[in-house]
Write a protein that holds these residues in place. Sequence first.
Motif, PDB file in Angstrom:
ATOM      1  N   LEU A   1       0.823  -1.213   0.000  1.00 49.99           N
ATOM      2  CA  LEU A   1       0.000   0.000   0.000  1.00 49.99           C
ATOM      3  C   LEU A   1       0.857   1.264   0.000  1.00 49.99           C
ATOM      4  CD1 LEU A   1      -2.022  -2.277   1.133  1.00 49.99           C
ATOM      5  CD2 LEU A   1      -3.258  -0.368   2.101  1.00 49.99           C
ATOM      6  N   GLY A   2       1.606   1.484   1.068  1.00 48.00           N
ATOM      7  CA  GLY A   2       2.478   2.645   1.176  1.00 48.00           C
ATOM      8  C   GLY A   2       1.775   3.959   0.868  1.00 48.00           C
ATOM      9  N   TRP A   3       2.517   4.894   0.294  1.00 47.62           N
ATOM     10  CA  TRP A   3       1.948   6.174  -0.125  1.00 47.62           C
ATOM     11  C   TRP A   3       1.110   6.022  -1.390  1.00 47.62           C
ATOM     12  CZ3 TRP A   3       2.420  11.008   2.248  1.00 47.62           C
ATOM     13  CH2 TRP A   3       3.305  11.080   3.330  1.00 47.62           C
ATOM     14  N   GLY A   4       1.379   4.983  -2.179  1.00 50.73           N
ATOM     15  CA  GLY A   4       0.696   4.818  -3.451  1.00 50.73           C
ATOM     16  C   GLY A   4      -0.796   4.591  -3.313  1.00 50.73           C
ATOM     17  N   ALA A   5      -1.210   3.819  -2.298  1.00 47.08           N
ATOM     18  CA  ALA A   5      -2.629   3.502  -2.152  1.00 47.08           C
ATOM     19  C   ALA A   5      -3.467   4.719  -1.790  1.00 47.08           C
ATOM     20  CB  ALA A   5      -2.812   2.380  -1.129  1.00 47.08           C
ATOM     21  N   PRO A   6      -3.105   5.500  -0.759  1.00 43.72           N
ATOM     22  CA  PRO A   6      -3.911   6.686  -0.492  1.00 43.72           C
ATOM     23  C   PRO A   6      -3.821   7.723  -1.611  1.00 43.72           C
ATOM     24  CG  PRO A   6      -1.964   6.661   0.918  1.00 43.72           C
ATOM     25  CD  PRO A   6      -2.061   5.306   0.262  1.00 43.72           C
ATOM     26  N   THR A   7      -2.672   7.793  -2.280  1.00 41.34           N
ATOM     27  CA  THR A   7      -2.550   8.711  -3.417  1.00 41.34           C
ATOM     28  C   THR A   7      -3.525   8.325  -4.515  1.00 41.34           C
ATOM     29  OG1 THR A   7      -0.227   9.259  -2.975  1.00 41.34           O
ATOM     30  CG2 THR A   7      -1.005   9.530  -5.236  1.00 41.34           C
ATOM     31  N   ALA A   8      -3.525   7.047  -4.898  1.00 41.54           N
ATOM     32  CA  ALA A   8      -4.436   6.588  -5.950  1.00 41.54           C
ATOM     33  C   ALA A   8      -5.886   6.792  -5.546  1.00 41.54           C
ATOM     34  CB  ALA A   8      -4.166   5.114  -6.257  1.00 41.54           C
TER      35      ALA A   8
ATOM     36  N   ALA B   1       1.407   6.439 -16.666  1.00 43.59           N
ATOM     37  CA  ALA B   1       2.178   5.564 -15.769  1.00 43.59           C
ATOM     38  C   ALA B   1       1.279   4.436 -15.277  1.00 43.59           C
ATOM     39  CB  ALA B   1       2.772   6.354 -14.608  1.00 43.59           C
ATOM     40  N   ALA B   2       0.598   3.814 -16.223  1.00 38.53           N
ATOM     41  CA  ALA B   2      -0.468   2.869 -15.905  1.00 38.53           C
ATOM     42  C   ALA B   2       0.017   1.574 -15.272  1.00 38.53           C
ATOM     43  CB  ALA B   2      -1.259   2.546 -17.176  1.00 38.53           C
ATOM     44  N   ALA B   3       1.307   1.257 -15.412  1.00 41.56           N
ATOM     45  CA  ALA B   3       1.816  -0.007 -14.880  1.00 41.56           C
ATOM     46  C   ALA B   3       2.496   0.158 -13.528  1.00 41.56           C
ATOM     47  CB  ALA B   3       2.799  -0.639 -15.868  1.00 41.56           C
ATOM     48  N   GLY B   4       2.545   1.388 -13.011  1.00 37.27           N
ATOM     49  CA  GLY B   4       3.200   1.629 -11.729  1.00 37.27           C
ATOM     50  C   GLY B   4       2.298   1.322 -10.555  1.00 37.27           C
ATOM     51  N   SER B   5       2.821   1.500  -9.357  1.00 34.99           N
ATOM     52  CA  SER B   5       2.043   1.157  -8.173  1.00 34.99           C
ATOM     53  C   SER B   5       0.816   2.051  -8.019  1.00 34.99           C
ATOM     54  CB  SER B   5       2.919   1.242  -6.917  1.00 34.99           C
ATOM     55  OG  SER B   5       3.453   2.539  -6.740  1.00 34.99           O
ATOM     56  N   VAL B   6       0.916   3.336  -8.380  1.00 35.70           N
ATOM     57  CA  VAL B   6      -0.246   4.217  -8.311  1.00 35.70           C
ATOM     58  C   VAL B   6      -1.234   3.887  -9.435  1.00 35.70           C
ATOM     59  CG1 VAL B   6      -1.055   6.605  -8.480  1.00 35.70           C
ATOM     60  CG2 VAL B   6       0.975   6.065  -7.128  1.00 35.70           C
ATOM     61  N   GLY B   7      -0.720   3.734 -10.640  1.00 34.85           N
ATOM     62  CA  GLY B   7      -1.592   3.475 -11.782  1.00 34.85           C
ATOM     63  C   GLY B   7      -2.400   2.201 -11.653  1.00 34.85           C
ATOM     64  N   THR B   8      -1.773   1.112 -11.175  1.00 33.65           N
ATOM     65  CA  THR B   8      -2.478  -0.164 -11.067  1.00 33.65           C
ATOM     66  C   THR B   8      -3.528  -0.143  -9.969  1.00 33.65           C
ATOM     67  OG1 THR B   8      -0.681  -1.019  -9.667  1.00 33.65           O
ATOM     68  CG2 THR B   8      -0.593  -1.533 -12.023  1.00 33.65           C
TER      69      THR B   8
ATOM     70  N   ALA C   1      -4.666  10.005   6.493  1.00 33.11           N
ATOM     71  CA  ALA C   1      -4.889   8.776   7.253  1.00 33.11           C
ATOM     72  C   ALA C   1      -6.253   8.170   6.930  1.00 33.11           C
ATOM     73  CB  ALA C   1      -4.780   9.064   8.748  1.00 33.11           C
ATOM     74  N   ASP C   2      -7.255   9.015   6.723  1.00 31.25           N
ATOM     75  CA  ASP C   2      -8.577   8.514   6.364  1.00 31.25           C
ATOM     76  C   ASP C   2      -8.545   7.807   5.013  1.00 31.25           C
ATOM     77  OD1 ASP C   2     -11.565   8.433   6.807  1.00 31.25           O
ATOM     78  OD2 ASP C   2     -11.514   9.592   4.942  1.00 31.25           O
ATOM     79  N   SER C   3      -7.792   8.361   4.067  1.00 32.38           N
ATOM     80  CA  SER C   3      -7.670   7.715   2.758  1.00 32.38           C
ATOM     81  C   SER C   3      -6.902   6.402   2.855  1.00 32.38           C
ATOM     82  CB  SER C   3      -6.984   8.668   1.768  1.00 32.38           C
ATOM     83  OG  SER C   3      -7.777   9.818   1.559  1.00 32.38           O
ATOM     84  N   VAL C   4      -5.885   6.359   3.728  1.00 36.13           N
ATOM     85  CA  VAL C   4      -5.180   5.091   3.966  1.00 36.13           C
ATOM     86  C   VAL C   4      -6.161   4.039   4.443  1.00 36.13           C
ATOM     87  CG1 VAL C   4      -3.474   3.905   5.392  1.00 36.13           C
ATOM     88  CG2 VAL C   4      -2.942   6.151   4.462  1.00 36.13           C
ATOM     89  N   ARG C   5      -6.995   4.396   5.415  1.00 34.54           N
ATOM     90  CA  ARG C   5      -7.946   3.429   5.978  1.00 34.54           C
ATOM     91  C   ARG C   5      -8.965   2.975   4.933  1.00 34.54           C
ATOM     92  NH1 ARG C   5      -7.161   6.821  10.568  1.00 34.54           N
ATOM     93  NH2 ARG C   5      -8.878   8.181   9.923  1.00 34.54           N
ATOM     94  N   ARG C   6      -9.421   3.885   4.101  1.00 36.93           N
ATOM     95  CA  ARG C   6     -10.399   3.519   3.075  1.00 36.93           C
ATOM     96  C   ARG C   6      -9.775   2.577   2.037  1.00 36.93           C
ATOM     97  NH1 ARG C   6     -15.057   6.739   3.094  1.00 36.93           N
ATOM     98  NH2 ARG C   6     -14.982   8.431   4.625  1.00 36.93           N
TER      99      ARG C   6
END
Length: 315
Positions: A114-121, A141-148, A266-271
């Motif tokens: 997850l890291g920063w990529g999940a709440p960012t996405a 950047a569709a194949a990166g951690s944020v894009g996927t 933090a709320d976006s991380v949890r979601r």
Amino acid sequence: MKAVVLDTDDHYRVTELDEPTPGPGQVAIRVAYAGIQWGDTMVRDGHFPVQRPFVPGFEAVGHIAAVGEGVDAHRVGEPVTALTTAGAYAEVALAPAVLTSGIGDLPLRTAAGLGWGAPTAYDLVDTAAQVRPGDSVLIHAAAGSVGTLAVQFARLAGAGRIVGVVGNGRRADYAAQFGYDQLLLREEFPTRLGDERFDVILDPVGGSTRRTGLERLAEHGRLVAYGNLGTDEPVLADTNDLLMHGTSLVTYNSNLLGRTHPERLADSVRRALGLVTDGRVRVDITAEYDLADLGVAVQRLAEGTTVGKSVLRVA
């Protein structure tokens, strides 16, 4: 404790350091895995000024070993994922308690994806772009951690057609498994799209890609800029032209959000974590490295040979 230090000569070295003690509002995490992300390349290459030697690492997963003043002592022993400002590439790392989220029964290694990529996405889709049912979405950047992750969040938000842009055929083959309706190589953008326009464009590239994206917005479309992977060249937008077509240029900066409004991040991380936990969204860890191999991992990320998410195994 063992830790990786980025030295003044731009090299990573595994060394022994004293374990840090959490201050007010902090937790100390005994790290099992640390996520590798684009910020590591920025720090290594001097784009973010930090005093060296420096223990990098911005994503830690493990168990809380100690808490500082103002943090519930019952959290000691809790399995967590945390967003840090530094120090995750070590056996013990400090993190703000507000940005340290319990992961329940989710495996530690999975949580490291997850890291920063999940709440960012999640924020790109849900907050910044506000993807609506039926929207057409273009993701660079569709194949990166944020894009996927973004393509999966967009689909859950009801997006209709989702197109991804990648650097090469190998990355296109990889990205295809995450539900894109079409994938383009970078040199095919935008020619292969004909006259197609999009309600939402997610752009971490900048430069000419961003200028072209603004031209490719449908009426009331939104382009979200969240990085400059290609160039720091300024992109100027004509606000009168945006107003005439109801289009918007929006920016998103997760690092800034973590410093100014950490509770929102933090709320976006949890979601995002909840969607991964219940199986509606998949994180894909494609490479795992030892502490001594961090330099190799960061170089591969910088060269664009990495797809999905890479993690460092700490303990």
